[in-house]
Design a protein around this motif. Structure first.
Motif, short mmCIF file in Angstrom:
data_model
loop_
_atom_site.label_atom_id
_atom_site.label_comp_id
_atom_site.label_asym_id
_atom_site.label_seq_id
_atom_site.Cartn_x
_atom_site.Cartn_y
_atom_site.Cartn_z
N ASN A 85 11.73 -12.61 -6.59
CA ASN A 85 11.85 -12.89 -5.17
C ASN A 85 11.64 -11.67 -4.29
N CYS A 86 11.11 -10.60 -4.86
CA CYS A 86 10.89 -9.37 -4.09
C CYS A 86 9.76 -9.56 -3.07
N ASN A 87 10.04 -9.23 -1.81
CA ASN A 87 9.02 -9.35 -0.77
C ASN A 87 8.81 -8.03 -0.03
N ARG A 88 9.10 -6.92 -0.71
CA ARG A 88 9.11 -5.61 -0.05
C ARG A 88 8.08 -4.67 -0.64
N LEU A 89 7.45 -3.91 0.23
CA LEU A 89 6.56 -2.82 -0.14
C LEU A 89 7.17 -1.53 0.40
N ARG A 90 7.17 -0.49 -0.41
CA ARG A 90 7.79 0.77 0.00
C ARG A 90 6.74 1.79 0.40
N VAL A 91 7.17 2.71 1.26
CA VAL A 91 6.33 3.82 1.70
C VAL A 91 7.11 5.10 1.51
N THR A 92 6.56 6.04 0.75
CA THR A 92 7.25 7.29 0.48
C THR A 92 7.13 8.23 1.67
N ALA A 93 7.96 9.27 1.67
CA ALA A 93 7.99 10.19 2.81
C ALA A 93 6.68 10.94 3.01
N ASP A 102 0.67 -11.07 -3.47
CA ASP A 102 0.22 -10.52 -4.74
C ASP A 102 -0.20 -11.62 -5.70
N THR A 103 -0.63 -11.23 -6.89
CA THR A 103 -1.16 -12.20 -7.85
C THR A 103 -0.07 -13.06 -8.48
N TYR A 104 1.20 -12.77 -8.16
CA TYR A 104 2.32 -13.57 -8.65
C TYR A 104 2.83 -14.52 -7.56
N GLY A 105 2.10 -14.58 -6.45
CA GLY A 105 2.46 -15.48 -5.38
C GLY A 105 3.56 -14.97 -4.46
N ARG A 106 3.91 -13.71 -4.58
CA ARG A 106 4.96 -13.12 -3.74
C ARG A 106 4.33 -12.49 -2.49
N THR A 107 4.72 -12.97 -1.32
CA THR A 107 4.18 -12.47 -0.07
C THR A 107 5.08 -11.37 0.49
N VAL A 108 4.48 -10.25 0.80
CA VAL A 108 5.22 -9.11 1.35
C VAL A 108 5.51 -9.35 2.82
N ARG A 109 6.78 -9.36 3.17
CA ARG A 109 7.22 -9.54 4.55
C ARG A 109 7.99 -8.33 5.08
N SER A 110 8.26 -7.37 4.18
CA SER A 110 9.15 -6.27 4.55
C SER A 110 8.60 -4.94 4.07
N LEU A 111 8.76 -3.92 4.90
CA LEU A 111 8.47 -2.54 4.51
C LEU A 111 9.77 -1.76 4.44
N ALA A 142 -7.08 -2.51 4.20
CA ALA A 142 -7.60 -2.62 2.84
C ALA A 142 -6.70 -1.88 1.85
N LEU A 143 -6.14 -0.76 2.27
CA LEU A 143 -5.25 -0.01 1.38
C LEU A 143 -3.94 -0.75 1.16
N LEU A 144 -3.45 -1.43 2.18
CA LEU A 144 -2.26 -2.26 2.02
C LEU A 144 -2.54 -3.40 1.04
N GLN A 145 -3.69 -4.03 1.18
CA GLN A 145 -4.07 -5.09 0.25
C GLN A 145 -4.18 -4.57 -1.17
N LEU A 146 -4.72 -3.34 -1.32
CA LEU A 146 -4.84 -2.74 -2.65
C LEU A 146 -3.47 -2.52 -3.27
N ALA A 147 -2.55 -1.98 -2.49
CA ALA A 147 -1.20 -1.74 -3.01
C ALA A 147 -0.54 -3.04 -3.45
N VAL A 148 -0.70 -4.08 -2.65
CA VAL A 148 -0.08 -5.37 -2.98
C VAL A 148 -0.72 -5.97 -4.23
N SER A 149 -1.99 -5.74 -4.41
CA SER A 149 -2.66 -6.26 -5.62
C SER A 149 -2.14 -5.60 -6.89
N ARG A 150 -1.49 -4.46 -6.73
CA ARG A 150 -0.94 -3.74 -7.88
C ARG A 150 0.51 -4.11 -8.17
N ARG A 151 1.07 -5.01 -7.39
CA ARG A 151 2.48 -5.39 -7.59
C ARG A 151 2.64 -6.24 -8.85
#
Length: 315
Positions: A254-262, A12-21, A289-298
């Motif tokens: 230090n958050c590296n997680r992206l969530r997915v709702t049911a 994301d734009t804060y330098g946090r890389t998502v490694r976990s779902l 691309a949708l994953l990248q979009l979600a991360v850009s909104r973090r």
């Protein structure tokens, strides 16, 4: 890989890389805990298909995600959970959060299908308090404890016992819970969880500073986890971790997680509700691309002002 051959990651734009779902696979639950924030959303049943779940995880794995935590509701209510696990791409760690009522009967099949470990929600060892906290009239605490024992037996370890601290209910049971986890010789770890403000539960909040101070005073060793810089205290040979997500800038930093709702929405932040990305009907080709979009909104929650519903107020 991009056109230059470089590995594409979800940063994301804060330098946090998502490694976990963290993925909710159902909003159904067989309990109704007094503090539950209904992560899977209440109301009509909402569940993604096995194919949709696996497609999302595969797309995320291609972008560097190597950890998956499966949650609900109660994920063991899905009879096809083993099918989901079998179809997942190779990951470094696949875990599951459960209330363990149904765990004893399925621990072995889950392990054989590829599950690495489990987190078990258990706030008290007192049967009467357990019924009150979970809004369950039946005496099912024994099933939960049997589920933990079976998880240890088949190797779904370390089992992490998640104990949400509740003022005047279980805050005086930490010692008892430590003794319970210690009997498993390092295969069960206690996680004390700070109560979050998802419901009108202000009167149940404990003083987190006092709790952590007491842990520090009694510990013989303190370690720091890389994720969220959380501290792990070693007390009388047992390991206990205190999870403090409330008003915690370090947690967010230090958050590296992206969530997915049911129902198939990417949720960039647990506490925000105004930036979701719907992937429920996305094709495998559209998912990156949708994953990248979600991360850009973090946006780190505790660097911006939000209202009680998690919507930004400083836009």
């Amino acid at each position: 890989m991009n056109s230059s051959g470089a590995r594409v990651t979800l940063t994301d734009t804060y330098g946090r890389t998502v490694r976990s779902l963290r993925m909710s696979i159902t909003n159904r639950c067989n309990l109704n805990c007094i503090y539950c924030h209904n992560e899977g959303d209440p109301g009509s049943v909402r569940e993604m298909s096995v194919e949709t779940i696996v497609s999302i995880v595969r797309a995320a794995a291609d972008l560097g995600v190597d950890r998956l935590k499966i949650s609900g509701g109660e994920p063991l209510l899905r009879k096809d959970l083993e099918d989901i696990l079998t179809e997942l791409p190779p990951l470094r760690d696949v875990s599951l959060t459960t209330n363990a009522i149904l765990l004893k009967e399925r621990a072995l099949s889950l392990k054989e299908a590829g599950l690495d470990r489990v987190n078990v929600s258990l706030d008290t060892l007192d049967p009467a308090k357990f019924r009150m906290i979970t809004n369950c009239k039946k005496d099912i605490l024994g099933k939960v404890l049997a589920g933990i024992e079976e998880a240890v037996r088949v190797g779904l370890t370390p089992v992490k016992v998640n104990m949400v601290l509740l003022k005047d209910l279980n805050e005086n049971e930490i010692e008892e819970m430590l003794a319970f986890t210690k009997q498993f010789n390092g295969n069960v770890i206690l996680q004390l969880i700070e109560l979050m403000d998802f419901k009108d539960v202000a009167d149940l909040h404990v003083n987190a500073d006092e709790v952590e101070g007491a842990l520090l005073a009694r510990s013989t060793d303190v370690k720091v986890r890389q994720m969220h810089h959380r501290k792990k205290y070693i007390i009388n040979g047992a390991e206990v971790e205190f999870v403090r997500p409330v008003d915690n800038t370090e947690f967010c930093a230090n958050c590296n997680r992206l969530r997915v709702t049911a129902d198939g929405k990417l949720k960039p932040c647990l506490l925000a509700n105004d930036n979701l990305v719907d992937v429920s009907n996305a094709s495998p080709e559209e998912l990156p691309a949708l994953l990248q979009l979600a991360v850009s909104r973090r946006v780190p929650f505790y660097t911006g002002r939000r209202d009680q519903n998690g919507s930004r107020t400083d836009s």
